[in-house]
Design a protein around this motif. Structure first.
Motif, mmCIF file in Angstrom:
data_model
loop_
_atom_site.group_PDB
_atom_site.id
_atom_site.type_symbol
_atom_site.label_atom_id
_atom_site.label_comp_id
_atom_site.label_asym_id
_atom_site.label_seq_id
_atom_site.Cartn_x
_atom_site.Cartn_y
_atom_site.Cartn_z
ATOM 1 N N ARG A 14 -13.355 1.573 7.033
ATOM 2 C CA ARG A 14 -13.211 0.118 6.908
ATOM 3 C C ARG A 14 -13.031 -0.292 5.453
ATOM 4 O O ARG A 14 -12.206 -1.146 5.128
ATOM 5 C CB ARG A 14 -14.453 -0.583 7.476
ATOM 6 C CG ARG A 14 -14.517 -0.642 8.967
ATOM 7 C CD ARG A 14 -15.581 -1.622 9.445
ATOM 8 N NE ARG A 14 -16.847 -1.499 8.749
ATOM 9 C CZ ARG A 14 -17.872 -0.735 9.114
ATOM 10 N NH1 ARG A 14 -17.753 0.012 10.205
ATOM 11 N NH2 ARG A 14 -19.006 -0.720 8.429
ATOM 12 N N ASP A 15 -13.805 0.318 4.555
ATOM 13 C CA ASP A 15 -13.682 -0.007 3.136
ATOM 14 C C ASP A 15 -12.300 0.343 2.608
ATOM 15 O O ASP A 15 -11.705 -0.410 1.830
ATOM 16 C CB ASP A 15 -14.752 0.725 2.318
ATOM 17 C CG ASP A 15 -16.156 0.192 2.582
ATOM 18 O OD1 ASP A 15 -16.276 -0.883 3.202
ATOM 19 O OD2 ASP A 15 -17.117 0.860 2.170
ATOM 20 N N LEU A 16 -11.778 1.481 3.033
ATOM 21 C CA LEU A 16 -10.455 1.901 2.590
ATOM 22 C C LEU A 16 -9.386 0.946 3.112
ATOM 23 O O LEU A 16 -8.463 0.564 2.377
ATOM 24 C CB LEU A 16 -10.171 3.324 3.049
ATOM 25 C CG LEU A 16 -8.873 3.942 2.563
ATOM 26 C CD1 LEU A 16 -8.860 4.039 1.040
ATOM 27 C CD2 LEU A 16 -8.678 5.308 3.179
ATOM 28 N N ASP A 17 -9.512 0.534 4.362
ATOM 29 C CA ASP A 17 -8.543 -0.417 4.927
ATOM 30 C C ASP A 17 -8.627 -1.768 4.219
ATOM 31 O O ASP A 17 -7.615 -2.450 4.059
ATOM 32 C CB ASP A 17 -8.788 -0.609 6.428
ATOM 33 C CG ASP A 17 -8.340 0.590 7.243
ATOM 34 O OD1 ASP A 17 -7.545 1.403 6.722
ATOM 35 O OD2 ASP A 17 -8.788 0.716 8.400
ATOM 36 N N GLY A 18 -9.811 -2.142 3.786
ATOM 37 C CA GLY A 18 -9.978 -3.415 3.088
ATOM 38 C C GLY A 18 -9.343 -3.411 1.710
ATOM 39 O O GLY A 18 -8.988 -4.459 1.175
ATOM 40 N N LYS A 19 -9.153 -2.272 1.126
ATOM 41 C CA LYS A 19 -8.576 -2.166 -0.217
ATOM 42 C C LYS A 19 -7.076 -1.882 -0.196
ATOM 43 O O LYS A 19 -6.461 -1.693 -1.241
ATOM 44 C CB LYS A 19 -9.298 -1.061 -0.992
ATOM 45 C CG LYS A 19 -10.741 -1.434 -1.254
ATOM 46 C CD LYS A 19 -11.495 -0.323 -1.915
ATOM 47 C CE LYS A 19 -12.917 -0.799 -2.150
ATOM 48 N NZ LYS A 19 -13.857 0.240 -2.327
ATOM 49 N N ARG A 20 -6.522 -1.871 1.000
ATOM 50 C CA ARG A 20 -5.089 -1.597 1.140
ATOM 51 C C ARG A 20 -4.283 -2.774 0.597
ATOM 52 O O ARG A 20 -4.607 -3.926 0.844
ATOM 53 C CB ARG A 20 -4.769 -1.376 2.608
ATOM 54 C CG ARG A 20 -3.374 -0.889 2.871
ATOM 55 C CD ARG A 20 -3.223 -0.559 4.323
ATOM 56 N NE ARG A 20 -4.212 0.432 4.708
ATOM 57 C CZ ARG A 20 -3.919 1.580 5.300
ATOM 58 N NH1 ARG A 20 -2.684 1.850 5.616
ATOM 59 N NH2 ARG A 20 -4.861 2.411 5.609
ATOM 60 N N ARG A 21 -3.244 -2.460 -0.130
ATOM 61 C CA ARG A 21 -2.370 -3.523 -0.672
ATOM 62 C C ARG A 21 -1.402 -3.982 0.382
ATOM 63 O O ARG A 21 -0.908 -3.210 1.193
ATOM 64 C CB ARG A 21 -1.555 -2.988 -1.853
ATOM 65 C CG ARG A 21 -2.351 -2.960 -3.108
ATOM 66 C CD ARG A 21 -1.570 -2.715 -4.354
ATOM 67 N NE ARG A 21 -0.183 -2.378 -4.228
ATOM 68 C CZ ARG A 21 0.553 -1.864 -5.202
ATOM 69 N NH1 ARG A 21 0.006 -1.630 -6.361
ATOM 70 N NH2 ARG A 21 1.813 -1.587 -5.041
ATOM 71 N N GLU A 22 -1.135 -5.277 0.348
ATOM 72 C CA GLU A 22 -0.156 -5.856 1.262
ATOM 73 C C GLU A 22 1.165 -5.974 0.510
ATOM 74 O O GLU A 22 1.212 -6.571 -0.572
ATOM 75 C CB GLU A 22 -0.611 -7.234 1.730
ATOM 76 C CG GLU A 22 -1.897 -7.256 2.514
ATOM 77 C CD GLU A 22 -1.753 -6.606 3.877
ATOM 78 O OE1 GLU A 22 -0.638 -6.644 4.448
ATOM 79 O OE2 GLU A 22 -2.749 -6.035 4.371
ATOM 80 N N ASP A 23 2.199 -5.397 1.048
ATOM 81 C CA ASP A 23 3.511 -5.495 0.427
ATOM 82 C C ASP A 23 4.273 -6.672 1.038
ATOM 83 O O ASP A 23 4.460 -6.759 2.248
ATOM 84 C CB ASP A 23 4.324 -4.203 0.644
ATOM 85 C CG ASP A 23 3.734 -3.055 -0.159
ATOM 86 O OD1 ASP A 23 3.061 -3.313 -1.162
ATOM 87 O OD2 ASP A 23 3.966 -1.891 0.249
ATOM 88 N N ASP A 24 4.705 -7.593 0.186
ATOM 89 C CA ASP A 24 5.484 -8.745 0.641
ATOM 90 C C ASP A 24 6.958 -8.413 0.452
ATOM 91 O O ASP A 24 7.460 -8.389 -0.647
ATOM 92 C CB ASP A 24 5.131 -10.005 -0.141
ATOM 93 C CG ASP A 24 3.702 -10.441 0.102
ATOM 94 O OD1 ASP A 24 3.224 -10.223 1.218
ATOM 95 O OD2 ASP A 24 3.077 -10.990 -0.821
ATOM 96 N N GLU A 25 7.641 -8.188 1.531
ATOM 97 C CA GLU A 25 9.062 -7.858 1.441
ATOM 98 C C GLU A 25 9.907 -8.811 2.219
ATOM 99 O O GLU A 25 9.587 -9.426 3.136
ATOM 100 C CB GLU A 25 9.323 -6.433 1.944
ATOM 101 C CG GLU A 25 8.732 -5.410 1.014
ATOM 102 C CD GLU A 25 9.037 -3.997 1.483
ATOM 103 O OE1 GLU A 25 10.016 -3.802 2.224
ATOM 104 O OE2 GLU A 25 8.318 -3.107 1.104
#
Length: 59
Positions: free
Chosen positions: A48-59
């Motif tokens: 969960r912590d790793l998923d929370g730190k995932r960057r969102e790419d705006d394309e």
């Protein structure tokens, strides 16, 4: 003097030795239910912590 069936004696001795080895392994490698659930909770939290730190790419 009593007559002993050597095959039964051998098998009974093998069962006792196998049980002793199993008990020894349970002490050496066994984990309680609480330890298993704690490890599972830690793995889930790390995911969960790793998923929370995932960057969102705006394309």
């Amino acid at each position: 003097m009593t007559v002993v069936n050597l095959n039964k004696f051998r098998k009974a001795k093998a069962r006792v030795e196998k049980r002793a080895q199993a008990d020894e392994n349970a002490v050496k490698f066994g984990r309680s239910k609480a330890e298993k659930s704690l490890d599972q909770a830690r793995v889930a939290k790390a995911a969960r912590d790793l998923d929370g730190k995932r960057r969102e790419d705006d394309e």
